[in-house]
Scaffold this motif. Structure first.
Motif, mmCIF file in Angstrom:
data_model
loop_
_atom_site.group_PDB
_atom_site.id
_atom_site.type_symbol
_atom_site.label_atom_id
_atom_site.label_comp_id
_atom_site.label_asym_id
_atom_site.label_seq_id
_atom_site.Cartn_x
_atom_site.Cartn_y
_atom_site.Cartn_z
ATOM 1 N N ASP A 348 0.821 -1.216 0.000
ATOM 2 C CA ASP A 348 0.000 0.000 0.000
ATOM 3 C C ASP A 348 0.857 1.268 0.000
ATOM 4 O O ASP A 348 0.532 2.260 0.674
ATOM 5 N N GLY A 349 1.956 1.272 -0.718
ATOM 6 C CA GLY A 349 2.788 2.462 -0.808
ATOM 7 C C GLY A 349 3.828 2.577 0.283
ATOM 8 O O GLY A 349 4.512 3.594 0.375
ATOM 9 N N ILE A 350 3.981 1.551 1.110
ATOM 10 C CA ILE A 350 4.961 1.564 2.192
ATOM 11 C C ILE A 350 6.085 0.595 1.842
ATOM 12 O O ILE A 350 5.831 -0.513 1.355
ATOM 13 N N VAL A 351 7.320 0.999 2.080
ATOM 14 C CA VAL A 351 8.465 0.124 1.834
ATOM 15 C C VAL A 351 8.678 -0.728 3.090
ATOM 16 O O VAL A 351 9.117 -0.224 4.121
ATOM 17 N N ASP A 352 8.343 -2.021 2.980
ATOM 18 C CA ASP A 352 8.394 -2.942 4.120
ATOM 19 C C ASP A 352 9.569 -3.897 3.941
ATOM 20 O O ASP A 352 9.574 -4.749 3.041
ATOM 21 N N MET A 353 10.579 -3.765 4.798
ATOM 22 C CA MET A 353 11.775 -4.601 4.699
ATOM 23 C C MET A 353 11.628 -5.926 5.434
ATOM 24 O O MET A 353 12.477 -6.802 5.299
ATOM 25 N N GLY A 354 10.584 -6.068 6.238
ATOM 26 C CA GLY A 354 10.425 -7.280 7.027
ATOM 27 C C GLY A 354 11.027 -7.120 8.409
ATOM 28 O O GLY A 354 11.957 -6.341 8.637
ATOM 29 N N LEU A 355 10.501 -7.877 9.351
ATOM 30 C CA LEU A 355 10.864 -7.727 10.759
ATOM 31 C C LEU A 355 12.347 -7.967 11.017
ATOM 32 O O LEU A 355 12.940 -7.395 11.931
ATOM 33 N N THR A 356 12.974 -8.822 10.221
ATOM 34 C CA THR A 356 14.372 -9.190 10.470
ATOM 35 C C THR A 356 15.367 -8.305 9.717
ATOM 36 O O THR A 356 16.529 -8.682 9.580
#
Length: 895
Positions: A348-356
């Protein structure tokens, strides 16, 4: 405008307490305790007529017996005694006083007014500045001075806080102590008898110890002076304001106490002055720190980088709900991110690198986003995860940010686990916030501040281009109405006035009977609209007194009878004077509202929004302060929801925005030019792709003494002062007041000045001027100073600045200091004399007493020019300067 003697208030080396006392709880004792308990190094001298020692300090019996002249006096005496002490203190040489007079607030209005008049008269006679009365005093942490009634020891900082509220003064000090916020000054204004907001803003603008100015403001007494000072301050440092009074009535209308003005007008005044308005105390200090730490924002698009997708989505929701814009990375950035993070990086337009996400990934991804052309700032979120060290991730963000000029906002979630990261960000000067909401708010504050800074650059002309109004015709109509004893124009009269200012109007006729209605419709041509006319019914829409799209005579007769019955039924006792018949406007056009009214504080203002029957229900309106230009009119339209429809929603062609903007400007100019106009209500204004047309209009008038421009809170660009000249070499030039947009040409102008000319102008070596210094030269306030430039097209057609002369007057206009410089390659062409004569004429017409200036003794050219235009020149060999003086009350003698 005046900062006279304010060093005595803000930089005192000694303090006298008038009315010092040993009685517990007495104002004179509380002040002495606070002064002695602090770190103030200067002498504190108690004055008491009844006691010999106050808290261990020897007391003095009178002002004349003080061992030295104090810089600051604190008045702890009954208000009736204050005028005499102010007079004696001024005679002794005291420059400032804090009035904490016990019993002042309990005086009845008549006695209070008498005391105020006497205090002001004494202060003006002796040149002493007064803070208060009825306030709590001031605190200056840097010098350990607590000349207040509050037992507080706030830390030293770079924020100046000025409060009109005594209760908030104490509350903010308590809040700041718990949050570790420091101050340069904390000031309680009280009743603002002498010192007002504009005085303090002027002083703090140039104060090197103050980085941000925070105001708690309840009301303004002199709008033009306030806005002049606020605009000058906001060009140099962030100015933030909290103002109560946002409550609205049941219909959504603003509520205001009589004479205090509407909150929505205050809000627009803050915007035009470059100030940022916030609504909570913690937001006030958060915004101050954000603005002082962050890089300059060049747009309003934010990209969110996170290791927690849900937190990122929630932050994006908050951003969009509050009017922000979420940036989508450019295609090339998206490809690079896909290679780094994998195919599922975008949510949704957010750059999500992941929790790790590792610190290295934070660094690489942030570096990509800081180069992306689609975003203007990055917000970095970190959700704590056992396998990833938050401090190492923070260090990676700091490293990536150090290589970019774009703002970065950070939010490391958690309490203890995030403290180390926040400490690192604080040392690196990167804003960091405890929650995503506060981080989003910080970005929006920065975006709003950027927009207010852009508005500072707008200085509309006093007479806008684009139309030539027939002011004489409109004044004739209004004068006839006033002579007739009426306060409101008929709709046909109102349309004549609007048409004289170029506003397109739909033809209408006033009819008294049904037969006259039918005859008017035949002349105008069907279809027509019909409106009831009654002095008791200002808005016929509200009582069903309007029928649109009437196609024939039978329908017209039926409509005339029906609206009369409805109007009388809903408005009992209303007298029906007749009908307005008018030609119908274009079908499918958007119905708009344009109003001009007069606020008791800020003068004329313009309201724009959705019009017609939906106007009250939608409450879709925005406000602007005139004078306006096309840019400001577009900004006004953009702040309404109806703007989306005007751009062409639902398959409709876009409306003619230029025509709408011009109509707004014309209505604004009308209320500026004719001070008898108290209100203009254009509703509805039809707008479509073919232009605009006024369907309904009301104008209310009254006899007044002030001129139109005197009512304006912002003085317009004085276009009438422009003058064409011809130099000795035949080159044409325009001598005109300087404008903010002259800054780029001013940089080029300085490149054409020789080192010697720069030294002569600035009395020292000057290599280059910063943006802040150049802004001070080009973004002037015509209310308080004037600078004329000579501008002429260069070889490539662009405007060049050939010379500039400026004059800055004292607050009382008794004297003005001038400075002049001509481009080194343009000397000998008569331009210097033209500029000097221009500034002399301006100052003389403005009523300035004298013009004076200084030149280095070796600057023979300046001294010779001054003598040629009538100045007396005294050469001071001891100080190596020449003093130049011209008495404007005497005729100029040219030599």
């Amino acid at each position: 405008m005046s900062v006279a003697n304010l060093d005595g208030l803000f930089k005192p080396n000694s303090v006298a307490v008038i009315g010092a006392n040993n009685e517990p709880g007495h104002v004179g004792r509380v002040v002495m305790e606070n002064l002695l308990a602090g770190k103030f190094l200067g002498p504190v001298m108690p004055l008491s007529t009844t006691e010999d020692v106050i808290l261990g300090e020897p007391a003095y019996k009178g002002v004349d017996t003080l061992p030295l002249t104090p810089d600051l006096a604190v008045l702890c005496i009954p208000p009736q005694e204050a005028p005499d002490y102010i007079y004696r203190l001024g005679r002794r040489g005291v420059k400032a006083a804090v009035a904490l007079c016990p019993g002042y607030a309990r005086l009845d209005p008549g006695d209070k007014w008498e005391v105020q008049e006497k205090m002001l008269a004494a202060a003006e006679d002796e040149g002493i500045r007064i803070l208060g009365p009825s306030g709590l005093g001031l605190i200056i942490p840097a010098i350990g001075l607590n000349a207040s009634l509050v037992k507080a020891d706030p830390p030293k900082g770079r924020i100046a806080f000025i409060s009109q509220s005594a209760s908030l003064f104490t509350g903010v000090l308590d809040w700041a102590r718990g949050h570790g916020v420091g101050f340069s000054y904390v000031v309680s204004l009280g009743d603002r008898l002498d010192l007002k907001y504009h005085d303090l803003l002027d002083y703090l603008t140039s104060d090197p110890n103050t980085r941000s100015i925070l105001l708690y403001l309840e009301s303004v007494s002199d709008a033009r002076k306030f806005l002049s000072a606020a605009r000058a301050a906001a060009r140099n440092k962030p100015v933030l304001v909290v103002k109560p009074g946002r409550r609205r009535g049941p219909g959504g209308e603003s509520l205001a106490k009589p004479g205090q003005g509407l909150d929505e007008v205050y809000n627009e005044a803050f915007r035009r002055a470059g100030m940022l308005r916030v609504f909570e105390i913690d937001a006030l200090f958060d915004a101050a720190q954000t603005l002082s730490k962050s890089q300059q924002l060049r747009g309003d698009r934010l990209v969110i980088l996170t290791n927690g997708g849900s937190v990122g989505v929630m932050s994006a929701d908050t951003l969009v709900e509050r009017g922000g814009k979420l940036a989508m990375p450019a295609p090339e950035t998206a490809r690079a991110l896909r290679e780094l993070i994998g195919p599922n990086w975008l949510r949704d337009g957010i750059v999500d690198m992941g929790l790790t996400a590792s610190p290295e990934l934070y660094r690489e991804v942030l570096a990509l986003l800081l180069k992306d052309k689609e975003s203007n700032a990055v917000m970095v979120l970190h959700v704590p995860f056992a396998a990833v060290a938050g401090e190492e991730a923070a260090q990676a963000v700091i490293q990536a940010s150090s290589k970019s000029q774009r703002p970065v906002f950070t939010c490391w979630l958690g309490h203890g686990v995030a403290e180390g990261a926040r400490t690192l960000f604080a040392k690196a000067g990167i804003p960091s916030y405890a929650t995503p909401d506060t981080a989003v708010r910080a970005f929006l504050d920065l975006a709003n501040h950027r927009r207010t800074q852009e508005l500072l650059m707008e200085m509309p002309p006093s007479i806008p281009a684009g139309f030539t109004p027939d002011t004489e015709a409109s004044q004739g109509v209004i004068q006839a109405v006033l002579e007739d004893g009426r306060s409101e124009l008929t709709e046909p009269e109102a349309k004549v006035v609007l048409a004289s200012y170029g506003v397109p109007v739909i033809s209408s006729r006033l009819a008294g009977t049904t037969e006259e209605v039918v005859e008017a419709a035949r002349d105008l041509g069907f279809p027509v609209a019909l409106k009831i006319v009654s002095p008791e019914i200002p808005q016929p829409f509200d009582v069903g007194g309007v029928v649109l799209d009437i196609e024939d005579e039978a329908e017209l007769r039926q409509a005339a009878q029906a609206i009369k019955v409805r109007a009388r039924k809903l408005e009992l006792g209303a007298s029906i004077k007749g009908y307005i018949v008018q030609k119908m406007g274009r079908r499918g056009a958007q119905e708009l509202l344009v109003q001009a009214m007069v606020d008791p504080v800020f003068g004329p203002y313009i309201r724009f929004g959705q019009g017609g029957l939906a106007a009250k229900l939608s409450q879709d309106k925005a406000i602007a302060l005139p004078p306006l230009n096309m840019s400001l009119a577009r900004d006004l339209i953009s702040r309404t929801r109806v703007a989306a429809f005007l751009r062409g929603l639902g398959g409709r062609p876009p409306a003619d925005l230029d025509a709408i903007c011009l109509t707004i400007i014309q209505v604004a100019q009308l209320i500026i030019d004719i001070p008898q106009i108290q209100e203009i209500d254009v509703n509805p204004l039809f707008a479509d792709s073919q232009g605009v047309a006024v369907l309904g209009a009301r104008i209310r008038v009254a006899e007044v003494m002030a001129s139109g421009q005197d009512r304006l809170a912002i003085r317009p660009y004085p276009k009438e002062l422009e003058e064409e000249v011809t130099l000795k070499n035949g080159r044409k030039a325009l001598i005109r007041p300087i404008r903010p947009e002259d800054e780029p040409a001013h940089y080029e102008f300085f490149k054409h000045l020789s080192p010697e000319d720069l030294r002569f102008r600035f009395f020292g070596v000057v290599r280059e001027l910063s943006h802040m210094e150049m802004a001070r030269l080009t973004q002037i306030d015509y209310e308080r100073e004037m600078a004329f430039i000579a501008s002429s097209p260069g070889d490539e057609g662009q405007a060049e600045t050939l010379g500039v002369v400026r004059a800055s007057a004292k607050p009382d206009n008794s004297a003005a200091e001038f400075a002049i410089i001509v481009r080194s390659d343009q000397k000998g062409l008569g331009l210097g004399r033209m500029l000097m004569e221009k500034i002399i004429r301006y100052c003389r017409e403005r009523g300035t007493g004298v013009i004076k200036g200084q030149a280095l003794l070796e600057n023979k050219g300046m001294q010779g020019l001054a003598e040629k235009v009538g100045f007396d020149v005294w050469r001071n060999t001891d100080d190596d300067v020449a003093e130049m003086y011209l008495d404007l009350k005497q005729p100029t003698t040219h030599r």
